[in-house]
Design a protein around this motif. Structure first.
Motif, mmCIF file in Angstrom:
data_model
loop_
_atom_site.group_PDB
_atom_site.id
_atom_site.type_symbol
_atom_site.label_atom_id
_atom_site.label_comp_id
_atom_site.label_asym_id
_atom_site.label_seq_id
_atom_site.Cartn_x
_atom_site.Cartn_y
_atom_site.Cartn_z
ATOM 1 N N GLY A 258 -12.062 4.799 27.675
ATOM 2 C CA GLY A 258 -12.747 4.048 26.635
ATOM 3 C C GLY A 258 -12.401 4.596 25.258
ATOM 4 N N GLN B 197 -19.061 1.740 21.462
ATOM 5 C CA GLN B 197 -18.535 0.805 22.458
ATOM 6 C C GLN B 197 -19.521 0.776 23.616
ATOM 7 O OE1 GLN B 197 -15.037 2.278 24.506
ATOM 8 N NE2 GLN B 197 -14.257 0.211 24.885
ATOM 9 N N VAL C 111 -14.915 6.279 31.218
ATOM 10 C CA VAL C 111 -15.972 5.305 31.485
ATOM 11 C C VAL C 111 -15.963 4.939 32.961
ATOM 12 C CG1 VAL C 111 -16.822 2.986 30.963
ATOM 13 C CG2 VAL C 111 -15.831 4.385 29.136
#
Length: 160
Positions: free
Chosen positions: A99, A135, A105
């Motif tokens: 990520g 994010q 992630v």
């Protein structure tokens, strides 16, 4: 100093998996000390034990990823809470992707975000990492894994 076990024993927070990546290393652990700590701007803090490998990797990381799990994902909780990255490559056993900022992630998490580390604060045997979320994403729904669900998991790195 007062004994607050009676107070703390009543808490049943959501558990999360925190992952860190830095200097070619990845690490992750099950964390029960985490919460939103500001509304505007949105901020989140995760507390990592000085005893575990995730803390050692996170000290050099610019971003951390925080993952919520459902109760159905107990296997992920057992892997990240009951195994130590000093002995096991946890990421070889799960689907994950890179990520923002190189953060690791977990693909199957119920929800996740990557946050830039704004600062670290000493909390005793844990260090707080204040994160600026940059994010996020979500996966399967369902009731979240809580501390009471994770109590039977024997920690890979007990608090010293």
């Amino acid at each position: 100093m007062p004994d607050l076990d009676g107070f703390f024993d009543r808490l049943d927070p959501d558990m999360c998996v925190v992952t860190a990546a830095a200097d070619g290393e990845r690490a992750g652990c099950l964390a029960g000390f985490a919460s939103q700590c500001s509304m505007r701007p949105q901020r989140f803090v995760v507390w990592l034990s000085r005893a575990n490998r995730t803390y050692r990797v996170a000290r050099s990381a610019h971003c951390l990823a925080v993952h919520l799990l459902t109760r159905e994902q107990r296997g992920l909780a057992e892997l990240f809470g009951g195994e130590t990255g000093d002995e096991v490559d946890k990421f070889a056993r799960v689907a994950w992707h890179e990520g923002h900022g190189g953060a690791a992630v977990l693909a199957d998490a119920a929800a996740w975000f990557v946050g830039t580390v704004l600062h670290r604060t000493d909390g005793g045997d844990h260090v707080g990492f204040v994160l600026d979320p940059v994010q996020w994403g979500e996966g399967p729904g369902g009731p979240l894994l809580r501390l009471s669900d994770a109590l039977p998991i024997e920690a890979g790195h007990p608090v010293e």
